[in-house]
Design a protein around this motif. Structure first.
Motif, PDB file in Angstrom:
ATOM      1  N   UNK A  20       0.813  -1.040  -0.055  1.00 23.25           N
ATOM      2  CA  UNK A  20      -0.069   0.090  -0.262  1.00 23.25           C
ATOM      3  C   UNK A  20       0.823   1.193  -0.106  1.00 23.25           C
ATOM      4  N   UNK A  21       1.918   1.298   0.761  1.00 19.38           N
ATOM      5  CA  UNK A  21       2.489   2.567   1.006  1.00 19.38           C
ATOM      6  C   UNK A  21       3.440   2.813  -0.351  1.00 19.38           C
ATOM      7  N   UNK A  22       3.551   1.821  -1.291  1.00 16.88           N
ATOM      8  CA  UNK A  22       4.131   2.255  -2.785  1.00 16.88           C
ATOM      9  C   UNK A  22       3.251   3.003  -3.460  1.00 16.88           C
ATOM     10  N   UNK A  23       1.922   3.353  -2.775  1.00 14.77           N
ATOM     11  CA  UNK A  23       1.044   4.097  -3.637  1.00 14.77           C
ATOM     12  C   UNK A  23       0.643   5.230  -2.896  1.00 14.77           C
ATOM     13  N   UNK A  24       1.304   5.577  -1.590  1.00 14.14           N
ATOM     14  CA  UNK A  24       0.952   6.762  -0.786  1.00 14.14           C
ATOM     15  C   UNK A  24       2.083   7.625  -0.753  1.00 14.14           C
ATOM     16  N   UNK A  25       1.851   9.033  -0.406  1.00  7.82           N
ATOM     17  CA  UNK A  25       2.852   9.749  -0.251  1.00  7.82           C
ATOM     18  C   UNK A  25       3.563   9.855   1.347  1.00  7.82           C
ATOM     19  N   UNK A  26       2.628   9.356   2.079  1.00  8.22           N
ATOM     20  CA  UNK A  26       3.379   9.238   3.457  1.00  8.22           C
ATOM     21  C   UNK A  26       3.076   7.675   3.978  1.00  8.22           C
ATOM     22  N   UNK A  27       3.706   7.147   4.909  1.00  8.17           N
ATOM     23  CA  UNK A  27       3.492   5.798   5.468  1.00  8.17           C
ATOM     24  C   UNK A  27       1.975   5.889   6.586  1.00  8.17           C
ATOM     25  N   UNK A  28       1.075   4.706   6.044  1.00  9.64           N
ATOM     26  CA  UNK A  28       0.250   4.886   6.944  1.00  9.64           C
ATOM     27  C   UNK A  28       0.384   3.700   7.777  1.00  9.64           C
ATOM     28  N   UNK A  29      -0.303   3.521   8.744  1.00  9.14           N
ATOM     29  CA  UNK A  29      -0.407   2.396   9.798  1.00  9.14           C
ATOM     30  C   UNK A  29      -1.653   1.758   9.485  1.00  9.14           C
ATOM     31  N   UNK A  30      -1.656   0.339   9.914  1.00  9.52           N
ATOM     32  CA  UNK A  30      -2.643  -0.816   9.751  1.00  9.52           C
ATOM     33  C   UNK A  30      -4.032  -0.070  10.388  1.00  9.52           C
ATOM     34  N   UNK A  31      -3.910   0.711  11.495  1.00 10.17           N
ATOM     35  CA  UNK A  31      -5.199   1.168  11.852  1.00 10.17           C
ATOM     36  C   UNK A  31      -6.052   2.126  11.181  1.00 10.17           C
ATOM     37  N   UNK A  32      -5.103   3.015  10.534  1.00 13.52           N
ATOM     38  CA  UNK A  32      -5.658   4.100   9.424  1.00 13.52           C
ATOM     39  C   UNK A  32      -6.196   3.639   8.440  1.00 13.52           C
ATOM     40  N   UNK A  33      -6.176   2.389   8.014  1.00 10.81           N
ATOM     41  CA  UNK A  33      -6.720   1.887   6.660  1.00 10.81           C
ATOM     42  C   UNK A  33      -7.787   0.848   6.880  1.00 10.81           C
ATOM     43  N   UNK A  34      -8.463   0.811   5.677  1.00 11.85           N
ATOM     44  CA  UNK A  34      -9.712  -0.120   5.730  1.00 11.85           C
ATOM     45  C   UNK A  34      -9.194  -1.100   4.302  1.00 11.85           C
ATOM     46  N   UNK A  35      -9.005  -2.327   4.442  1.00  8.18           N
ATOM     47  CA  UNK A  35      -8.754  -3.151   3.336  1.00  8.18           C
ATOM     48  C   UNK A  35      -9.563  -4.362   2.916  1.00  8.18           C
ATOM     49  N   UNK A  36     -10.037  -4.494   1.620  1.00 12.45           N
ATOM     50  CA  UNK A  36     -10.945  -5.231   1.352  1.00 12.45           C
ATOM     51  C   UNK A  36     -10.454  -6.056   0.330  1.00 12.45           C
ATOM     52  N   UNK A  37     -11.115  -7.370  -0.223  1.00  7.74           N
ATOM     53  CA  UNK A  37     -10.903  -8.009  -1.623  1.00  7.74           C
ATOM     54  C   UNK A  37     -12.049  -7.822  -2.126  1.00  7.74           C
ATOM     55  N   UNK A  38     -11.948  -8.086  -3.703  1.00  7.09           N
ATOM     56  CA  UNK A  38     -13.056  -7.866  -4.531  1.00  7.09           C
ATOM     57  C   UNK A  38     -12.804  -8.758  -5.631  1.00  7.09           C
ATOM     58  N   UNK A  39     -13.907  -9.547  -6.236  1.00  4.88           N
ATOM     59  CA  UNK A  39     -13.676  -9.991  -7.644  1.00  4.88           C
ATOM     60  C   UNK A  39     -14.101  -8.980  -8.596  1.00  4.88           C
ATOM     61  N   UNK A  40     -13.230  -8.704  -9.503  1.00  2.00           N
ATOM     62  CA  UNK A  40     -13.297  -7.605 -10.501  1.00  2.00           C
ATOM     63  C   UNK A  40     -14.170  -8.100 -11.676  1.00  2.00           C
ATOM     64  N   UNK A  41     -13.550  -9.250 -12.430  1.00  2.00           N
ATOM     65  CA  UNK A  41     -14.328  -9.622 -13.607  1.00  2.00           C
ATOM     66  C   UNK A  41     -13.742 -11.011 -13.742  1.00  2.00           C
ATOM     67  N   UNK A  42     -14.551 -11.529 -14.673  1.00  2.00           N
ATOM     68  CA  UNK A  42     -14.095 -13.125 -15.036  1.00  2.00           C
ATOM     69  C   UNK A  42     -14.251 -13.534 -16.620  1.00  2.00           C
ATOM     70  N   UNK A  43     -14.340 -14.467 -16.841  1.00  2.00           N
ATOM     71  CA  UNK A  43     -14.322 -14.927 -18.291  1.00  2.00           C
ATOM     72  C   UNK A  43     -15.597 -15.854 -18.509  1.00  2.00           C
ATOM     73  N   UNK A  44     -16.560 -15.181 -17.813  1.00  2.27           N
ATOM     74  CA  UNK A  44     -18.300 -15.939 -18.146  1.00  2.27           C
ATOM     75  C   UNK A  44     -18.857 -14.968 -19.055  1.00  2.27           C
ATOM     76  N   UNK A  45     -19.806 -15.288 -19.857  1.00  2.00           N
ATOM     77  CA  UNK A  45     -20.577 -14.267 -20.651  1.00  2.00           C
ATOM     78  C   UNK A  45     -21.365 -13.465 -19.786  1.00  2.00           C
ATOM     79  N   UNK A  46     -21.423 -12.148 -20.053  1.00  2.03           N
ATOM     80  CA  UNK A  46     -22.251 -11.314 -19.261  1.00  2.03           C
ATOM     81  C   UNK A  46     -23.526 -10.760 -19.850  1.00  2.03           C
TER      82      UNK A  46
END
Length: 319
Positions: A20-46
């Motif tokens: 995460x800190x590769x994308x931030x301008x200053x370092x953040x602690x775990x307590x100051x961040x909310x992290x989640x996972x997501x399924x973005x897309x797949x190879x099924x017919x939409x």
């Protein structure tokens, strides 16, 4: 799984903080961040009868790294809510797409800052209210599942969603060009992780024609910037000018055909023929022009042909 979705919130590990800190301008602690996972897309017919190739999912994996998360594809900086910091493609063992292929998903981890502004959205994510997601990306090739032709080539006549000899027609998306963002939406295009496909305006008139056809059909959402909207406006203005020239050419052609008709068929009621010529297509007018011109040429040829008397014995030259 029946819709595209945010999978779950995650406990933040040190490896996540470092990514995460590769994308931030200053370092953040775990307590100051909310992290989640997501399924973005797949190879099924939409729902638009389109699907990503597995190859394109791996291309999108690289392209979506670092991309922002917004709401309803509203491309305003004030609408940025999250950012993707990790992506991967996952094969779902024992699961098949609707066309019988192994099922693959593009998944991601994203982070948000825990602040007063974001807490309502975080609360809705935790409550399962905000869970559907959609991605916006640009694809280089769109291939027909029936004939294998490029959809913009003009060689394919198959309509997506229809069946041909028992096989459904759909479009397979290849060659990912760019990834723009992912959004929290109410109804995604993909049943698992809906996709709003964004048109590639670098393709010229072929892609512009496809865009206009899509706008006419009204069965897809289209994301575009103000600059892209101006490109469409300029394109419409260009073809309007060309259409005006075409109408002027057709009028001149119609007048010429009526004139030729008067010469070739002097007994014809020209008012009647002129009325018929008004509803002729350009190809029909050209066909009549060719026929009348040929008839006129044959008449001239007959008039110029020498006439011979039946009794020519050259007696005047006899001594």
């Amino acid at each position: 799984m029946t819709k595209g979705y945010i999978e779950k919130s995650l406990n933040i590990e040190q490896a996540d903080i470092e990514k995460i800190n590769k994308f931030t301008r200053s370092n953040f602690s775990a307590e100051s961040l909310y992290v989640f996972s997501a399924s973005l897309c797949n190879n099924d017919i939409d729902r638009d009868y389109e699907k990503f190739s597995v190859e394109s999912l791996y291309q999108l994996k690289e392209l979506f790294l670092g991309k922002t998360g917004i709401c309803d594809h509203s491309m305003k900086s004030s609408n940025q809510k999250a950012r993707i910091f990790e992506t991967w493609v996952e094969k779902c063992e024992g699961r098949k797409t609707s066309d019988g292929e192994d099922f693959y998903e593009l998944k991601a981890k994203a982070y948000m800052v825990k602040n007063e502004k974001n807490m309502p959205l975080i609360t809705e994510i935790e409550a399962g209210i905000k869970k559907e997601v959609s991605v916006s990306c640009s694809m280089g090739r769109k291939i027909c599942s029936i004939c294998g032709s490029e959809k913009s080539s003009g060689k394919c006549s198959h309509l997506s969603g229809q069946e041909y000899s028992g096989k459904p027609a759909y479009t397979i998306l290849f060659d990912a060009k760019d990834a723009y963002e992912f959004s929290f939406v109410a109804v995604p295009a993909q049943r698992e992780a809906g996709v709003t496909k964004v048109f590639d305006f670098t393709k010229g008139e072929k892609d512009m024609t496809e865009i206009l056809e899509t706008m006419k059909s009204g069965n897809k959402d289209i994301s575009m910037t103000a600059a892209q909207a101006r490109e469409i406006s300029n394109y419409i203005e260009k073809i309007s000018d060309e259409a005006k020239l075409g109408r002027e050419y057709k009028k001149c052609l119609r007048d010429e055909v009526v004139t030729l008709c008067a010469k070739a068929m002097p007994n014809m009621d020209l008012k009647v023929f002129a009325g018929v010529a008004q509803v002729m297509t350009t190809n029909e007018l050209l066909s009549f022009k060719k026929a009348f011109a040929k008839s006129e040429a044959e008449d001239v040829s007959l008039q110029l042909k020498p006439q011979h008397s039946g009794n020519q014995n050259n007696n005047q030259f006899k001594i």
